[in-house]
Write a protein that holds these residues in place. Sequence first.
Motif, PDB file in Angstrom:
ATOM      1  N   ASN A  43       0.917   0.008 -22.386  1.00  0.00           N
ATOM      2  CA  ASN A  43       1.638   0.497 -21.211  1.00  0.00           C
ATOM      3  C   ASN A  43       0.912   1.674 -20.583  1.00  0.00           C
ATOM      4  OD1 ASN A  43       3.593   0.863 -19.279  1.00  0.00           O
ATOM      5  ND2 ASN A  43       5.250   1.311 -20.697  1.00  0.00           N
ATOM      6  N   ILE A  44       0.507   2.642 -21.386  1.00  0.00           N
ATOM      7  CA  ILE A  44      -0.129   3.846 -20.872  1.00  0.00           C
ATOM      8  C   ILE A  44      -1.515   3.529 -20.302  1.00  0.00           C
ATOM      9  CG2 ILE A  44      -1.154   6.054 -21.557  1.00  0.00           C
ATOM     10  CD1 ILE A  44       1.186   6.452 -23.449  1.00  0.00           C
ATOM     11  N   SER A  45      -2.323   2.770 -21.049  1.00  0.00           N
ATOM     12  CA  SER A  45      -3.671   2.433 -20.586  1.00  0.00           C
ATOM     13  C   SER A  45      -3.615   1.601 -19.309  1.00  0.00           C
ATOM     14  CB  SER A  45      -4.430   1.680 -21.681  1.00  0.00           C
ATOM     15  OG  SER A  45      -4.493   2.426 -22.874  1.00  0.00           O
ATOM     16  N   ASN A  46      -2.665   0.685 -19.251  1.00  0.00           N
ATOM     17  CA  ASN A  46      -2.480  -0.143 -18.054  1.00  0.00           C
ATOM     18  C   ASN A  46      -2.104   0.717 -16.860  1.00  0.00           C
ATOM     19  OD1 ASN A  46      -1.842  -2.774 -16.634  1.00  0.00           O
ATOM     20  ND2 ASN A  46       0.160  -1.807 -16.598  1.00  0.00           N
ATOM     21  N   ASN A  47      -1.187   1.647 -17.063  1.00  0.00           N
ATOM     22  CA  ASN A  47      -0.751   2.531 -15.982  1.00  0.00           C
ATOM     23  C   ASN A  47      -1.922   3.309 -15.398  1.00  0.00           C
ATOM     24  OD1 ASN A  47       0.041   5.400 -15.125  1.00  0.00           O
ATOM     25  ND2 ASN A  47       2.014   4.363 -15.032  1.00  0.00           N
ATOM     26  N   ILE A  48      -2.744   3.875 -16.255  1.00  0.00           N
ATOM     27  CA  ILE A  48      -3.874   4.677 -15.784  1.00  0.00           C
ATOM     28  C   ILE A  48      -4.877   3.800 -15.030  1.00  0.00           C
ATOM     29  CG2 ILE A  48      -5.803   6.151 -16.494  1.00  0.00           C
ATOM     30  CD1 ILE A  48      -4.123   6.970 -18.929  1.00  0.00           C
ATOM     31  N   GLY A  49      -5.165   2.612 -15.574  1.00  0.00           N
ATOM     32  CA  GLY A  49      -6.136   1.741 -14.937  1.00  0.00           C
ATOM     33  C   GLY A  49      -5.720   1.259 -13.559  1.00  0.00           C
ATOM     34  N   LEU A  50      -4.439   1.007 -13.362  1.00  0.00           N
ATOM     35  CA  LEU A  50      -3.958   0.461 -12.091  1.00  0.00           C
ATOM     36  C   LEU A  50      -3.958   1.479 -10.954  1.00  0.00           C
ATOM     37  CD1 LEU A  50      -1.038  -1.877 -13.218  1.00  0.00           C
ATOM     38  CD2 LEU A  50      -3.308  -2.530 -12.388  1.00  0.00           C
ATOM     39  N   VAL A  51      -4.164   2.749 -11.262  1.00  0.00           N
ATOM     40  CA  VAL A  51      -4.240   3.762 -10.197  1.00  0.00           C
ATOM     41  C   VAL A  51      -5.370   3.432  -9.230  1.00  0.00           C
ATOM     42  CG1 VAL A  51      -4.687   6.195  -9.677  1.00  0.00           C
ATOM     43  CG2 VAL A  51      -3.207   5.580 -11.598  1.00  0.00           C
ATOM     44  N   ALA A  52      -6.502   2.943  -9.760  1.00  0.00           N
ATOM     45  CA  ALA A  52      -7.649   2.621  -8.901  1.00  0.00           C
ATOM     46  C   ALA A  52      -7.293   1.561  -7.874  1.00  0.00           C
ATOM     47  CB  ALA A  52      -8.822   2.152  -9.764  1.00  0.00           C
ATOM     48  N   GLY A  53      -6.538   0.542  -8.287  1.00  0.00           N
ATOM     49  CA  GLY A  53      -6.119  -0.495  -7.359  1.00  0.00           C
ATOM     50  C   GLY A  53      -5.180   0.026  -6.289  1.00  0.00           C
ATOM     51  N   GLY A  54      -4.328   0.980  -6.664  1.00  0.00           N
ATOM     52  CA  GLY A  54      -3.444   1.585  -5.678  1.00  0.00           C
ATOM     53  C   GLY A  54      -4.214   2.342  -4.608  1.00  0.00           C
ATOM     54  N   LEU A  55      -5.276   3.026  -5.028  1.00  0.00           N
ATOM     55  CA  LEU A  55      -6.089   3.776  -4.077  1.00  0.00           C
ATOM     56  C   LEU A  55      -6.801   2.849  -3.093  1.00  0.00           C
ATOM     57  CD1 LEU A  55      -7.648   6.442  -6.481  1.00  0.00           C
ATOM     58  CD2 LEU A  55      -5.853   6.804  -4.774  1.00  0.00           C
ATOM     59  N   SER A  56      -7.417   1.772  -3.604  1.00  0.00           N
ATOM     60  CA  SER A  56      -8.121   0.854  -2.706  1.00  0.00           C
ATOM     61  C   SER A  56      -7.144   0.112  -1.798  1.00  0.00           C
ATOM     62  CB  SER A  56      -8.971  -0.139  -3.512  1.00  0.00           C
ATOM     63  OG  SER A  56      -8.176  -0.914  -4.384  1.00  0.00           O
ATOM     64  N   GLY A  57      -5.974  -0.256  -2.329  1.00  0.00           N
ATOM     65  CA  GLY A  57      -4.975  -0.919  -1.506  1.00  0.00           C
ATOM     66  C   GLY A  57      -4.424  -0.013  -0.417  1.00  0.00           C
ATOM     67  N   THR A  58      -4.211   1.257  -0.765  1.00  0.00           N
ATOM     68  CA  THR A  58      -3.736   2.226   0.234  1.00  0.00           C
ATOM     69  C   THR A  58      -4.758   2.383   1.349  1.00  0.00           C
ATOM     70  OG1 THR A  58      -2.403   3.419  -1.396  1.00  0.00           O
ATOM     71  CG2 THR A  58      -3.045   4.622   0.585  1.00  0.00           C
ATOM     72  N   TRP A  59      -6.031   2.462   0.984  1.00  0.00           N
ATOM     73  CA  TRP A  59      -7.083   2.569   1.993  1.00  0.00           C
ATOM     74  C   TRP A  59      -7.091   1.325   2.891  1.00  0.00           C
ATOM     75  CZ3 TRP A  59     -10.132   5.777   4.434  1.00  0.00           C
ATOM     76  CH2 TRP A  59     -11.257   5.291   5.115  1.00  0.00           C
ATOM     77  N   GLY A  60      -6.884   0.169   2.314  1.00  0.00           N
ATOM     78  CA  GLY A  60      -6.868  -1.055   3.095  1.00  0.00           C
ATOM     79  C   GLY A  60      -5.722  -1.118   4.091  1.00  0.00           C
ATOM     80  N   TYR A  61      -4.626  -0.424   3.790  1.00  0.00           N
ATOM     81  CA  TYR A  61      -3.448  -0.413   4.668  1.00  0.00           C
ATOM     82  C   TYR A  61      -3.381   0.852   5.530  1.00  0.00           C
ATOM     83  CZ  TYR A  61      -0.686  -4.504   3.314  1.00  0.00           C
ATOM     84  OH  TYR A  61      -0.200  -5.786   3.144  1.00  0.00           O
ATOM     85  N   ARG A  62      -4.490   1.542   5.707  1.00  0.00           N
ATOM     86  CA  ARG A  62      -4.466   2.846   6.384  1.00  0.00           C
ATOM     87  C   ARG A  62      -3.959   2.747   7.829  1.00  0.00           C
ATOM     88  NH1 ARG A  62      -9.440   0.912   5.745  1.00  0.00           N
ATOM     89  NH2 ARG A  62     -10.943   0.861   7.471  1.00  0.00           N
ATOM     90  N   ARG A  63      -4.206   1.630   8.517  1.00  0.00           N
ATOM     91  CA  ARG A  63      -3.733   1.506   9.903  1.00  0.00           C
ATOM     92  C   ARG A  63      -2.214   1.437   9.958  1.00  0.00           C
ATOM     93  NH1 ARG A  63      -7.919  -2.976  12.529  1.00  0.00           N
ATOM     94  NH2 ARG A  63      -9.842  -1.713  12.300  1.00  0.00           N
ATOM     95  N   GLU A  64      -1.613   0.731   9.010  1.00  0.00           N
ATOM     96  CA  GLU A  64      -0.152   0.637   8.977  1.00  0.00           C
ATOM     97  C   GLU A  64       0.495   1.938   8.534  1.00  0.00           C
ATOM     98  OE1 GLU A  64      -1.754  -3.350   9.152  1.00  0.00           O
ATOM     99  OE2 GLU A  64      -2.238  -1.651   7.852  1.00  0.00           O
ATOM    100  N   LEU A  65      -0.265   2.791   7.874  1.00  0.00           N
ATOM    101  CA  LEU A  65       0.280   4.068   7.410  1.00  0.00           C
ATOM    102  C   LEU A  65       0.344   5.113   8.518  1.00  0.00           C
ATOM    103  CD1 LEU A  65      -1.544   4.438   3.968  1.00  0.00           C
ATOM    104  CD2 LEU A  65       0.893   4.033   4.325  1.00  0.00           C
ATOM    105  N   ALA A  66      -0.562   5.013   9.473  1.00  0.00           N
ATOM    106  CA  ALA A  66      -0.710   6.066  10.493  1.00  0.00           C
ATOM    107  C   ALA A  66       0.596   6.442  11.191  1.00  0.00           C
ATOM    108  CB  ALA A  66      -1.780   5.650  11.505  1.00  0.00           C
ATOM    109  N   PRO A  67       1.438   5.474  11.610  1.00  0.00           N
ATOM    110  CA  PRO A  67       2.654   5.863  12.348  1.00  0.00           C
ATOM    111  C   PRO A  67       3.714   6.548  11.487  1.00  0.00           C
ATOM    112  CG  PRO A  67       2.070   3.542  12.732  1.00  0.00           C
ATOM    113  CD  PRO A  67       1.290   4.010  11.550  1.00  0.00           C
ATOM    114  N   ASN A  68       3.571   6.497  10.163  1.00  0.00           N
ATOM    115  CA  ASN A  68       4.638   6.973   9.274  1.00  0.00           C
ATOM    116  C   ASN A  68       4.194   8.110   8.361  1.00  0.00           C
ATOM    117  OD1 ASN A  68       6.624   4.835  10.017  1.00  0.00           O
ATOM    118  ND2 ASN A  68       5.047   3.495   9.158  1.00  0.00           N
ATOM    119  N   ARG A  69       3.206   8.884   8.803  1.00  0.00           N
ATOM    120  CA  ARG A  69       2.694   9.970   7.973  1.00  0.00           C
ATOM    121  C   ARG A  69       3.767  11.009   7.674  1.00  0.00           C
ATOM    122  NH1 ARG A  69      -3.196  10.844  10.946  1.00  0.00           N
ATOM    123  NH2 ARG A  69      -4.174   8.942  10.110  1.00  0.00           N
ATOM    124  N   ALA A  70       4.586  11.325   8.666  1.00  0.00           N
ATOM    125  CA  ALA A  70       5.625  12.348   8.457  1.00  0.00           C
ATOM    126  C   ALA A  70       6.620  11.885   7.389  1.00  0.00           C
ATOM    127  CB  ALA A  70       6.351  12.643   9.768  1.00  0.00           C
TER     128      ALA A  70
END
Length: 261
Positions: A43-70
Amino acid sequence: MLEMGLILLAGIWAGMINVVVGSGTLVTFPVLLLFGYPPLTANISNNIGLVAGGLSGTWGYRRELAPNRAMIVRLLPASAAGGLAGALLLLVLPASAFKTIVPVLIILGLLMVALGPALQRLSARRRALTMAGTPTGAVPSGGAVGLLAGIFVLGVYGGYFGAAQGILLVGFMSIVTSLALQQINAVKNVLTTVVNAIAAVTFIVVAGEHIDWKVVALIAAGSLLGGFFGAKFGRKLPPAALRATIIGVGTAALVKMIFFP
């Protein structure tokens, strides 16, 4: 080599699912258990490893994030606090404490996703009545408090176990906000990444003996690639197809948890 290859592939698949839907832990966690890793270490090792995927996925969705920064800035502290609390609970409570209620939570999340459009319309009408006579842009305090409370609770769940955390976030935000589904998905990626990152730091500081860094590296490499691919695929899905994908994957995860634990 076979073990390493399968863990890497599980990381890629989990990274893709997490970005588009949000139940990647249900892929990587069982794979780690299959190879004999203790549940807490997995559980712990999996949690730490999946952070990298969250970062790349967030970057991929950066256009959809722009209107909701606040909105994201307002929600981040609640997610971070929830992730910290959940991570600490994992080190105190039995590893199976949340698993008994996960199927119920997934069903609730899927219902919220399925009923999201109708509930959004109903909520919009209620907000219009509530906001009558108030300054433009004002937000009813009850709704804002409820949103923050829900994000905190889901952060606790995500820091503790995290399976289908994304589905629950999408479902919850579908009924308490008026955002389009793709924008909700983008916000979900940020919040789940923050929860996982806070939990990861907590684990590294206070539970380093339960971390298998080989597993972390494999899942991180896989999920990083999966996050990029998932964002490219997910952003192209129309709302109805995205909703159907979330419900389909969530239902498959539910069946697996109930009948093939």
